[in-house]
Design an enzyme around this catalytic site. Structure first.
Site, PDB file in Angstrom:
ATOM      1  N   GLU A   4       0.829  -1.199   0.000  1.00 16.58           N
ATOM      2  CA  GLU A   4       0.000   0.000   0.000  1.00 16.58           C
ATOM      3  C   GLU A   4       0.867   1.254   0.000  1.00 16.58           C
ATOM      4  O   GLU A   4       1.959   1.270   0.567  1.00 16.58           O
ATOM      5  CB  GLU A   4      -0.921  -0.019   1.226  1.00 16.58           C
ATOM      6  CG  GLU A   4      -1.894  -1.183   1.150  1.00 16.58           C
ATOM      7  CD  GLU A   4      -2.821  -1.305   2.350  1.00 16.58           C
ATOM      8  OE1 GLU A   4      -3.946  -1.816   2.159  1.00 16.58           O
ATOM      9  OE2 GLU A   4      -2.447  -0.931   3.466  1.00 16.58           O
ATOM     10  N   CYS A  49       3.477   8.589   0.801  1.00 15.94           N
ATOM     11  CA  CYS A  49       4.039   7.705   1.823  1.00 15.94           C
ATOM     12  C   CYS A  49       4.330   6.358   1.135  1.00 15.94           C
ATOM     13  O   CYS A  49       3.419   5.660   0.707  1.00 15.94           O
ATOM     14  CB  CYS A  49       3.019   7.571   2.950  1.00 15.94           C
ATOM     15  SG  CYS A  49       3.607   6.605   4.314  1.00 15.94           S
ATOM     16  N   CYS A  66       7.041  -6.435   7.859  1.00 15.58           N
ATOM     17  CA  CYS A  66       8.223  -5.885   8.539  1.00 15.58           C
ATOM     18  C   CYS A  66       8.670  -6.889   9.590  1.00 15.58           C
ATOM     19  O   CYS A  66       7.842  -7.518  10.251  1.00 15.58           O
ATOM     20  CB  CYS A  66       7.874  -4.552   9.200  1.00 15.58           C
ATOM     21  SG  CYS A  66       9.296  -3.785  10.022  1.00 15.58           S
ATOM     22  N   CYS A  77       7.500  -4.304  16.180  1.00 13.88           N
ATOM     23  CA  CYS A  77       6.994  -3.316  17.149  1.00 13.88           C
ATOM     24  C   CYS A  77       5.550  -3.687  17.490  1.00 13.88           C
ATOM     25  O   CYS A  77       4.712  -3.852  16.597  1.00 13.88           O
ATOM     26  CB  CYS A  77       7.063  -1.904  16.578  1.00 13.88           C
ATOM     27  SG  CYS A  77       8.717  -1.479  16.011  1.00 13.88           S
ATOM     28  N   CYS A  95       2.254  -1.882  16.026  1.00 16.93           N
ATOM     29  CA  CYS A  95       2.198  -1.566  14.596  1.00 16.93           C
ATOM     30  C   CYS A  95       1.607  -2.737  13.798  1.00 16.93           C
ATOM     31  O   CYS A  95       2.062  -3.871  13.917  1.00 16.93           O
ATOM     32  CB  CYS A  95       3.606  -1.250  14.105  1.00 16.93           C
ATOM     33  SG  CYS A  95       3.731  -1.049  12.329  1.00 16.93           S
ATOM     34  N   GLY A 131       6.998  -1.441   6.177  1.00 15.37           N
ATOM     35  CA  GLY A 131       8.378  -1.926   6.198  1.00 15.37           C
ATOM     36  C   GLY A 131       9.370  -0.986   6.846  1.00 15.37           C
ATOM     37  O   GLY A 131       9.078   0.171   7.125  1.00 15.37           O
ATOM     38  N   GLU A 132      10.544  -1.532   7.104  1.00 13.73           N
ATOM     39  CA  GLU A 132      11.647  -0.763   7.684  1.00 13.73           C
ATOM     40  C   GLU A 132      12.652  -0.509   6.540  1.00 13.73           C
ATOM     41  O   GLU A 132      13.383  -1.415   6.136  1.00 13.73           O
ATOM     42  CB  GLU A 132      12.282  -1.576   8.831  1.00 13.73           C
ATOM     43  CG  GLU A 132      13.615  -1.088   9.327  1.00 13.73           C
ATOM     44  CD  GLU A 132      13.673   0.400   9.686  1.00 13.73           C
ATOM     45  OE1 GLU A 132      12.791   0.916  10.380  1.00 13.73           O
ATOM     46  OE2 GLU A 132      14.639   1.048   9.247  1.00 13.73           O
ATOM     47  N   SER A 177      12.372   7.093   7.181  1.00  9.70           N
ATOM     48  CA  SER A 177      12.076   6.890   8.600  1.00  9.70           C
ATOM     49  C   SER A 177      12.601   5.529   9.043  1.00  9.70           C
ATOM     50  O   SER A 177      12.449   4.535   8.331  1.00  9.70           O
ATOM     51  CB  SER A 177      10.557   6.952   8.795  1.00  9.70           C
ATOM     52  OG  SER A 177      10.230   6.688  10.145  1.00  9.70           O
ATOM     53  N   SER A 222      11.835   6.844  14.592  1.00  8.36           N
ATOM     54  CA  SER A 222      10.676   6.428  15.387  1.00  8.36           C
ATOM     55  C   SER A 222      11.171   6.145  16.788  1.00  8.36           C
ATOM     56  O   SER A 222      11.700   5.068  17.065  1.00  8.36           O
ATOM     57  CB  SER A 222      10.052   5.159  14.781  1.00  8.36           C
ATOM     58  OG  SER A 222       9.454   5.482  13.556  1.00  8.36           O
ATOM     59  N   HIS A 261       9.513   7.023  20.169  1.00  6.34           N
ATOM     60  CA  HIS A 261       8.364   6.474  20.901  1.00  6.34           C
ATOM     61  C   HIS A 261       8.553   6.216  22.394  1.00  6.34           C
ATOM     62  O   HIS A 261       7.627   5.735  23.055  1.00  6.34           O
ATOM     63  CB  HIS A 261       7.850   5.175  20.248  1.00  6.34           C
ATOM     64  CG  HIS A 261       7.580   5.297  18.777  1.00  6.34           C
ATOM     65  ND1 HIS A 261       7.328   6.488  18.149  1.00  6.34           N
ATOM     66  CD2 HIS A 261       7.516   4.364  17.801  1.00  6.34           C
ATOM     67  CE1 HIS A 261       7.141   6.280  16.864  1.00  6.34           C
ATOM     68  NE2 HIS A 261       7.245   5.012  16.618  1.00  6.34           N
ATOM     69  N   ASN A 288      -3.102   5.693  16.393  1.00  6.98           N
ATOM     70  CA  ASN A 288      -4.289   5.311  15.620  1.00  6.98           C
ATOM     71  C   ASN A 288      -4.702   3.918  16.036  1.00  6.98           C
ATOM     72  O   ASN A 288      -3.951   2.966  15.826  1.00  6.98           O
ATOM     73  CB  ASN A 288      -3.968   5.285  14.119  1.00  6.98           C
ATOM     74  CG  ASN A 288      -3.605   6.656  13.627  1.00  6.98           C
ATOM     75  OD1 ASN A 288      -4.357   7.600  13.808  1.00  6.98           O
ATOM     76  ND2 ASN A 288      -2.437   6.784  13.025  1.00  6.98           N
ATOM     77  N   CYS A 308      -0.933   6.317   9.789  1.00  5.23           N
ATOM     78  CA  CYS A 308       0.320   5.722  10.243  1.00  5.23           C
ATOM     79  C   CYS A 308       0.049   4.403  10.949  1.00  5.23           C
ATOM     80  O   CYS A 308      -0.799   4.349  11.840  1.00  5.23           O
ATOM     81  CB  CYS A 308       1.010   6.617  11.258  1.00  5.23           C
ATOM     82  SG  CYS A 308       1.560   8.159  10.606  1.00  5.23           S
TER      83      CYS A 308
HETATM   84  N1  SAH Z   1       9.696   1.194   9.868  1.00  3.60           N
HETATM   85  C1  SAH Z   1       9.907   2.583   9.821  1.00  3.60           C
HETATM   86  C2  SAH Z   1       9.055   3.224   8.783  1.00  3.60           C
HETATM   87  C3  SAH Z   1       7.569   3.127   9.057  1.00  3.60           C
HETATM   88  S1  SAH Z   1       7.025   4.733   9.463  1.00  3.60           S
HETATM   89  C4  SAH Z   1       9.721   3.217  11.158  1.00  3.60           C
HETATM   90  O1  SAH Z   1       9.221   2.541  12.046  1.00  3.60           O
HETATM   91  O2  SAH Z   1      10.125   4.358  11.337  1.00  3.60           O
HETATM   92  C5  SAH Z   1       5.509   4.426  10.223  1.00  3.60           C
HETATM   93  C6  SAH Z   1       5.406   5.254  11.493  1.00  3.60           C
HETATM   94  O3  SAH Z   1       4.107   5.047  12.050  1.00  3.60           O
HETATM   95  C7  SAH Z   1       6.408   4.819  12.540  1.00  3.60           C
HETATM   96  O4  SAH Z   1       6.850   5.918  13.281  1.00  3.60           O
HETATM   97  C8  SAH Z   1       5.550   3.922  13.409  1.00  3.60           C
HETATM   98  O5  SAH Z   1       6.073   3.760  14.678  1.00  3.60           O
HETATM   99  C9  SAH Z   1       4.244   4.659  13.393  1.00  3.60           C
HETATM  100  N2  SAH Z   1       3.101   3.836  13.782  1.00  3.60           N
HETATM  101  C10 SAH Z   1       2.964   2.508  13.731  1.00  3.60           C
HETATM  102  N3  SAH Z   1       1.733   2.145  14.151  1.00  3.60           N
HETATM  103  C11 SAH Z   1       1.086   3.289  14.448  1.00  3.60           C
HETATM  104  C12 SAH Z   1      -0.216   3.587  14.905  1.00  3.60           C
HETATM  105  N4  SAH Z   1      -1.111   2.627  15.079  1.00  3.60           N
HETATM  106  N5  SAH Z   1      -0.563   4.868  15.116  1.00  3.60           N
HETATM  107  C13 SAH Z   1       0.323   5.853  14.881  1.00  3.60           C
HETATM  108  N6  SAH Z   1       1.560   5.639  14.420  1.00  3.60           N
HETATM  109  C14 SAH Z   1       1.948   4.371  14.220  1.00  3.60           C
HETATM  110 FE1  SF4 Z   2       8.323  -2.100  11.288  1.00  2.75          FE
HETATM  111 FE2  SF4 Z   2       8.285   0.556  11.609  1.00  2.75          FE
HETATM  112 FE3  SF4 Z   2       6.107  -0.946  12.178  1.00  2.75          FE
HETATM  113 FE4  SF4 Z   2       8.251  -1.100  13.757  1.00  2.75          FE
HETATM  114  S1  SF4 Z   2       6.978   0.716  13.432  1.00  2.75           S
HETATM  115  S2  SF4 Z   2       7.075  -2.855  12.970  1.00  2.75           S
HETATM  116  S3  SF4 Z   2       9.906  -0.858  12.274  1.00  2.75           S
HETATM  117  S4  SF4 Z   2       7.045  -0.648  10.175  1.00  2.75           S
END
Ligand code: SAH
Ligand code: SF4
Length: 367
Positions: free
Chosen positions: A98, A111, A118, A122, A125, A169-170, A201, A223, A225, A299, A342
Site C-alpha cells: 500500500e 508515503c 516488517c 513493534c 504496529c 516496512g523498515e 524513517s 521512530s 516512541h 491510531n 500511520c
Molecule cells: N519502519 C519505519 C518506517 C515506518 S514509518 C519506522 O518505524 O520508522 C511508520 C510510522 O508510524 C512509525 O513511526 C511507526 O512507529 C508509526 N506507527 C505505527 N503504528 C502506528 C499507529 N497505530 N498509530 C500511529 N503511528 C503508528
Molecule cells: Fe516495522 Fe516501523 Fe512498524 Fe516497527 S513501526 S514494525 S519498524 S514498520
C-alpha cells in the site's frame, strides 16, 4: 541492487543510471545510450520500448527481447473523507503493498512502502504484526512514485512534492535496494527529486543510518516512541540491540546539511509513554540533537490492544517539550477511515467503511 525474482528478464527500472551504463556496455552499447534509455523510463506514459523513438528499431527490439519495463497500476484505490488516497498494488508474486497520497493545501506528499510486512516486531504496529514477507526491489519502490505521479497528473492535482518512506516496512532493513531507489528518484534524468524532499524513517538501525548519511543527504526521521529503555524495549524489540543512548548518539553525529533537523517521531500510547515525566525525560535526552518533534496520537486498530491518549495528556506532553525549547507538532494522522493512517498499512483486504468508495484500476467504482 538485489532482486527477489530471478528467472525473469531484468527490469530496467531496477537499475540506477550507473548500473544501466554497465548493463548496456555488456550489450556493446555506449554510455550515452544508457542516459537516453534511462530518461525515457521515467517520462510519464512510457510503458514500452516502442515509444523510445530516438532509438533504432533494431535496438528497441533487442531491448524488448532481453529486458522489460515494469509499470504499476493500482489494483484498488480508496479515497478518504479528508482527501487522502490509498493505492494498493499487487506485485508479481501476488503480494500486496500500500502507498498513501496525502494532498495538502500547498503540496502533495506520498508515503512509500519499502517491504512487504516488517521483521522489526513493534508491538503497536499493524505492519509489524504481519511479520516479514520480503524486501521490495528498487523498481517496486520507484513504481509507487511513478504511479502516484500518473494519478496526480491525470487528476490535475499539481505535482508530487514530498516523498516519505513511512509506509510498510523498515526501509533501512532493505538498505541496498533503498539506496538504488533513492538514486533513481534523485537522478535528474530519473524522477529528479531533491534530497530535501525525501524523508527516510527508521526504527533505529544504527549501522544503516550511518551508511544512509554517507550515501545521500535525504532527511532522516527516527521512530523513538519512548525516552527510557524500559518502555522502548517493551514497544520496540530493536531497542535491545540498539538502545537509546547509542541511537541518540548516532543522531548527534548524523551528517545533517545546514538548516536541516532530524525528525523525532513519537507515537503517544495511552498510559504507556504519554506521562509528563516521560515528556520531561524526552526533553532532557534530546539535548544537543538538532531535531523537531512530531507527536502522533496512536491510531487505534481493532487487532491491537493499544489506545489513543487523552487529548489533555497530548497537549501537556507538547507543552513540556515546548517549555524546553523544542519545535513540536501534534500530527493527527489522516486517512484513518480507509486504514491509511500511520501504522494501519497491512496490505490486506479489509471490509470497507460505509462512506468509502473503492475505485478499481479500470475506473469502475465499487461501493
Ligand atoms: N519502519 C519505519 C518506517 C515506518 S514509518 C519506522 O518505524 O520508522 C511508520 C510510522 O508510524 C512509525 O513511526 C511507526 O512507529 C508509526 N506507527 C505505527 N503504528 C502506528 C499507529 N497505530 N498509530 C500511529 N503511528 C503508528
Ligand atoms: Fe516495522 Fe516501523 Fe512498524 Fe516497527 S513501526 S514494525 S519498524 S514498520
Amino acid at each position: 541492487m538485489s532482486l527477489s525474482t530471478t528467472n525473469s528478464k531484468p527490469d530496467l527500472k531496477d537499475f540506477t543510471l550507473e548500473e544501466l551504463t554497465t548493463f548496456v556496455a555488456e550489450m556493446g552499447l555506449k554510455p550515452f545510450r544508457a542516459r537516453q534509455i534511462f530518461s525515457w523510463l521515467y517520462r510519464p506514459g512510457i510503458t514500452s520500448f516502442s515509444q523510445m523513438t530516438d532509438l533504432s528499431l533494431e535496438l528497441r527490439e533487442k531491448l524488448a527481447q532481453k529486458t522489460q519495463i515494469s509499470v504499476f497500476t493500482p489494483s484498488t484505490l480508496e479515497k478518504s473523507e479528508d482527501g487522502t488516497i490509498k493505492f494498493a498494488f499487487k506485485l508479481k508474486d501476488k503480494a500486496l503493498i500500500e502507498t498513501v497520497l496525502i494532498p495538502e493545501q500547498d503540496r502533495n506528499t506520498l508515503c512509500v512502502s519499502s517491504q512487504v510486512g516488517c521483521a522489526m516486531g513493534c508491538g503497536f504496529c499493524l505492519t509489524g504484526a504481519m511479520g516479514f514477507k520480503r524486501n521490495l526491489t528498487p523498481s517496486e519502490m520507484v513504481n509507487q512514485v511513478c504511479a502516484a505521479i500518473e494519478y496526480i497528473t491525470g487528476k490535475e492535482m499539481g505535482s508530487l512534492d514530498n516523498l516519505v518512506f513511512m509506509g510498510m516496512g523498515e526501509p533501512l532493513a532493505n538498505l541496498s535496494n533503498l539506496l538504488s531507489a533513492l538514486d533513481i528518484l534523485m537522478d535528474q534524468r530519473g524522477l529528479n527529486f531533491s534530497s530535501r524532499k525525501i524523508t527516510v524513517s527508521t526504527c533505529g538501525l544504527i549501522p544503516q543510518m550511518e551508511k544512509l548519511g554517507r550515501h545521500s543527504a535525504v532527511n532522516l526521521a527516527i521512530s523513538l516512541h519512548a525516552a527510557d529503555d524500559k518502555i522502548r524495549d517493551r514497544l520496540m524489540p530493536v531497542n535491545k540491540k540498539y538502545p537509546l543512548n547509542n541511537l541518540l548518539e548516532a543522531c548527534r553525529i548524523f551528517p545533517l546539511p545546514k538548516r536541516r533537523r532530524i525528525m523525532i517521531e513519537y507515537v503517544l500510547l495511552k498510559d504507556i509513554n504519554d506521562s509528563p515525566e516521560e515528556a520531561a525525560l524526552l526533553a532532557k535526552r534530546l539535548r544537543n540533537i538538532r531535531c523537531k518533534i512530531n507527536l502522533i496520537p496512536y491510531n487505534e486498530t481493532a487487532a491491537l490492544p493499544f489506545h489513543k491518549p487523552l487529548q489533555e495528556r497530548v497537549e501537556k506532553f507538547q507543552e513540556i517539550l515546548w517549555g524546553a525549547g523544542y519545535t513540536v507538532i501534534i500530527r493527527n494522522s489522516r486517512g484513518a477511515d480507509i486504514s491509511a493512517a500511520c501504522g494501519q498499512l497491512a496490505g490486506c483486504k479489509r471490509s470497507p467503511a460505509p462512506h468509502m468508495s473503492v475505485i478499481r484500476a479500470d475506473g469502475i467504482v465499487d461501493l
